[in-house]
Write a protein that holds these residues in place. Sequence first.
Motif, PDB file in Angstrom:
ATOM      1  N   HIS A 152       0.808  -1.216   0.000  1.00  0.00           N
ATOM      2  CA  HIS A 152       0.000   0.000   0.000  1.00  0.00           C
ATOM      3  C   HIS A 152       0.845   1.272   0.000  1.00  0.00           C
ATOM      4  O   HIS A 152       0.298   2.362  -0.148  1.00  0.00           O
ATOM      5  CB  HIS A 152      -0.950  -0.002   1.194  1.00  0.00           C
ATOM      6  CG  HIS A 152      -1.952  -1.103   1.126  1.00  0.00           C
ATOM      7  ND1 HIS A 152      -3.073  -1.038   0.353  1.00  0.00           N
ATOM      8  CD2 HIS A 152      -1.970  -2.331   1.730  1.00  0.00           C
ATOM      9  CE1 HIS A 152      -3.764  -2.163   0.488  1.00  0.00           C
ATOM     10  NE2 HIS A 152      -3.108  -2.960   1.307  1.00  0.00           N
ATOM     11  N   TYR A 174       0.235   2.581  -6.245  1.00  0.00           N
ATOM     12  CA  TYR A 174      -0.575   1.600  -5.528  1.00  0.00           C
ATOM     13  C   TYR A 174      -0.759   0.305  -6.305  1.00  0.00           C
ATOM     14  O   TYR A 174      -1.852  -0.134  -6.576  1.00  0.00           O
ATOM     15  CB  TYR A 174      -1.924   2.204  -5.107  1.00  0.00           C
ATOM     16  CG  TYR A 174      -1.720   3.389  -4.207  1.00  0.00           C
ATOM     17  CD1 TYR A 174      -1.383   3.213  -2.876  1.00  0.00           C
ATOM     18  CD2 TYR A 174      -1.802   4.673  -4.699  1.00  0.00           C
ATOM     19  CE1 TYR A 174      -1.143   4.293  -2.048  1.00  0.00           C
ATOM     20  CE2 TYR A 174      -1.568   5.763  -3.875  1.00  0.00           C
ATOM     21  CZ  TYR A 174      -1.240   5.568  -2.557  1.00  0.00           C
ATOM     22  OH  TYR A 174      -0.991   6.648  -1.747  1.00  0.00           O
ATOM     23  N   PRO A 210      -5.649  -0.874  -2.971  1.00  0.00           N
ATOM     24  CA  PRO A 210      -6.277   0.393  -2.598  1.00  0.00           C
ATOM     25  C   PRO A 210      -5.339   1.304  -1.814  1.00  0.00           C
ATOM     26  O   PRO A 210      -4.475   0.833  -1.081  1.00  0.00           O
ATOM     27  CB  PRO A 210      -7.467  -0.025  -1.749  1.00  0.00           C
ATOM     28  CG  PRO A 210      -7.145  -1.387  -1.269  1.00  0.00           C
ATOM     29  CD  PRO A 210      -6.243  -2.006  -2.288  1.00  0.00           C
ATOM     30  N   LEU A 226      -4.678   3.503   1.230  1.00  0.00           N
ATOM     31  CA  LEU A 226      -5.215   3.453   2.582  1.00  0.00           C
ATOM     32  C   LEU A 226      -5.287   4.823   3.244  1.00  0.00           C
ATOM     33  O   LEU A 226      -6.172   5.064   4.055  1.00  0.00           O
ATOM     34  CB  LEU A 226      -4.382   2.507   3.451  1.00  0.00           C
ATOM     35  CG  LEU A 226      -4.391   1.047   3.028  1.00  0.00           C
ATOM     36  CD1 LEU A 226      -3.530   0.217   3.977  1.00  0.00           C
ATOM     37  CD2 LEU A 226      -5.798   0.501   2.951  1.00  0.00           C
ATOM     38  N   GLN A 233      -8.553   7.040   4.107  1.00  0.00           N
ATOM     39  CA  GLN A 233      -9.759   6.211   4.057  1.00  0.00           C
ATOM     40  C   GLN A 233     -10.459   6.294   5.416  1.00  0.00           C
ATOM     41  O   GLN A 233      -9.837   6.558   6.443  1.00  0.00           O
ATOM     42  CB  GLN A 233      -9.424   4.746   3.778  1.00  0.00           C
ATOM     43  CG  GLN A 233      -8.980   4.452   2.395  1.00  0.00           C
ATOM     44  CD  GLN A 233     -10.151   4.367   1.411  1.00  0.00           C
ATOM     45  OE1 GLN A 233     -11.298   4.625   1.754  1.00  0.00           O
ATOM     46  NE2 GLN A 233      -9.833   4.023   0.193  1.00  0.00           N
ATOM     47  N   SER A 234     -11.724   6.002   5.442  1.00  0.00           N
ATOM     48  CA  SER A 234     -12.493   5.961   6.684  1.00  0.00           C
ATOM     49  C   SER A 234     -11.984   4.832   7.576  1.00  0.00           C
ATOM     50  O   SER A 234     -11.752   3.718   7.100  1.00  0.00           O
ATOM     51  CB  SER A 234     -13.964   5.746   6.340  1.00  0.00           C
ATOM     52  OG  SER A 234     -14.660   5.211   7.437  1.00  0.00           O
ATOM     53  N   TYR A 279     -14.245   1.863   7.411  1.00  0.00           N
ATOM     54  CA  TYR A 279     -14.066   1.079   6.183  1.00  0.00           C
ATOM     55  C   TYR A 279     -12.855   0.151   6.309  1.00  0.00           C
ATOM     56  O   TYR A 279     -12.933  -1.035   5.991  1.00  0.00           O
ATOM     57  CB  TYR A 279     -13.891   2.005   4.979  1.00  0.00           C
ATOM     58  CG  TYR A 279     -13.447   1.278   3.737  1.00  0.00           C
ATOM     59  CD1 TYR A 279     -14.352   0.546   2.978  1.00  0.00           C
ATOM     60  CD2 TYR A 279     -12.107   1.279   3.348  1.00  0.00           C
ATOM     61  CE1 TYR A 279     -13.943  -0.152   1.849  1.00  0.00           C
ATOM     62  CE2 TYR A 279     -11.690   0.584   2.230  1.00  0.00           C
ATOM     63  CZ  TYR A 279     -12.612  -0.124   1.482  1.00  0.00           C
ATOM     64  OH  TYR A 279     -12.204  -0.819   0.379  1.00  0.00           O
ATOM     65  N   ILE A 280     -11.733   0.679   6.771  1.00  0.00           N
ATOM     66  CA  ILE A 280     -10.510  -0.120   6.887  1.00  0.00           C
ATOM     67  C   ILE A 280     -10.705  -1.252   7.893  1.00  0.00           C
ATOM     68  O   ILE A 280     -10.350  -2.399   7.635  1.00  0.00           O
ATOM     69  CB  ILE A 280      -9.304   0.761   7.277  1.00  0.00           C
ATOM     70  CG1 ILE A 280      -8.983   1.738   6.142  1.00  0.00           C
ATOM     71  CG2 ILE A 280      -8.083  -0.089   7.624  1.00  0.00           C
ATOM     72  CD1 ILE A 280      -7.965   2.798   6.507  1.00  0.00           C
ATOM     73  N   TYR A 300      -4.326   4.976   9.466  1.00  0.00           N
ATOM     74  CA  TYR A 300      -4.497   5.336   8.061  1.00  0.00           C
ATOM     75  C   TYR A 300      -5.585   6.368   7.849  1.00  0.00           C
ATOM     76  O   TYR A 300      -5.501   7.168   6.912  1.00  0.00           O
ATOM     77  CB  TYR A 300      -4.727   4.093   7.202  1.00  0.00           C
ATOM     78  CG  TYR A 300      -3.419   3.421   6.857  1.00  0.00           C
ATOM     79  CD1 TYR A 300      -2.518   4.047   6.003  1.00  0.00           C
ATOM     80  CD2 TYR A 300      -3.066   2.204   7.404  1.00  0.00           C
ATOM     81  CE1 TYR A 300      -1.301   3.464   5.693  1.00  0.00           C
ATOM     82  CE2 TYR A 300      -1.841   1.617   7.103  1.00  0.00           C
ATOM     83  CZ  TYR A 300      -0.973   2.256   6.247  1.00  0.00           C
ATOM     84  OH  TYR A 300       0.242   1.688   5.946  1.00  0.00           O
ATOM     85  N   SER A 301      -6.594   6.395   8.686  1.00  0.00           N
ATOM     86  CA  SER A 301      -7.662   7.396   8.511  1.00  0.00           C
ATOM     87  C   SER A 301      -7.146   8.810   8.783  1.00  0.00           C
ATOM     88  O   SER A 301      -7.698   9.775   8.270  1.00  0.00           O
ATOM     89  CB  SER A 301      -8.854   7.092   9.428  1.00  0.00           C
ATOM     90  OG  SER A 301      -8.530   7.328  10.790  1.00  0.00           O
ATOM     91  N   LYS A 359      -3.825  11.751   1.643  1.00  0.00           N
ATOM     92  CA  LYS A 359      -3.755  10.917   0.446  1.00  0.00           C
ATOM     93  C   LYS A 359      -2.358  10.806  -0.079  1.00  0.00           C
ATOM     94  O   LYS A 359      -1.499  11.549   0.104  1.00  0.00           O
ATOM     95  CB  LYS A 359      -4.658  11.468  -0.645  1.00  0.00           C
ATOM     96  CG  LYS A 359      -6.110  11.312  -0.270  1.00  0.00           C
ATOM     97  CD  LYS A 359      -6.970  11.783  -1.404  1.00  0.00           C
ATOM     98  CE  LYS A 359      -8.422  11.608  -1.056  1.00  0.00           C
ATOM     99  NZ  LYS A 359      -9.313  12.003  -2.086  1.00  0.00           N
TER     100      LYS A 359
END
Length: 107
Positions: A40, A45, A56, A58, A61-62, A65-66, A102-103, A107
């Motif tokens: 990642h 990616y 994806p 990471l 990301q939410s 979601y993760i 990660y959240s 990006k």
Amino acid sequence: MKKLIALLALASVAHIAAAADVVGNAKAAENKVSMCIGCHGIPGYKASFPEVFPVPMLGAQSAKYIEAALKEYKEGTRKNPTMRGIAASLSEQDMADVAAYYSQQKK
């Protein structure tokens, strides 16, 4: 029998409450994400083993979601042998920590 049913109901509520108490700690994940960076963290990616395939992003990301994705890999609902092996080694706290880490990334 009524006592047994009440005890089982109480135990299931306690289990749900315990699962809800898991709060991710991004700082604690700093030592846990090294296994994620190999795929990642690659520019574009894409991973190259066993073949080139997209992975994806990471960062940003939410967390929900993760965390959900990691649980699905661990359970086998999501299919990827590499991710299944990694997720299988993670506790619920590890998953919450990695998700929090990660959240909070850009990006």
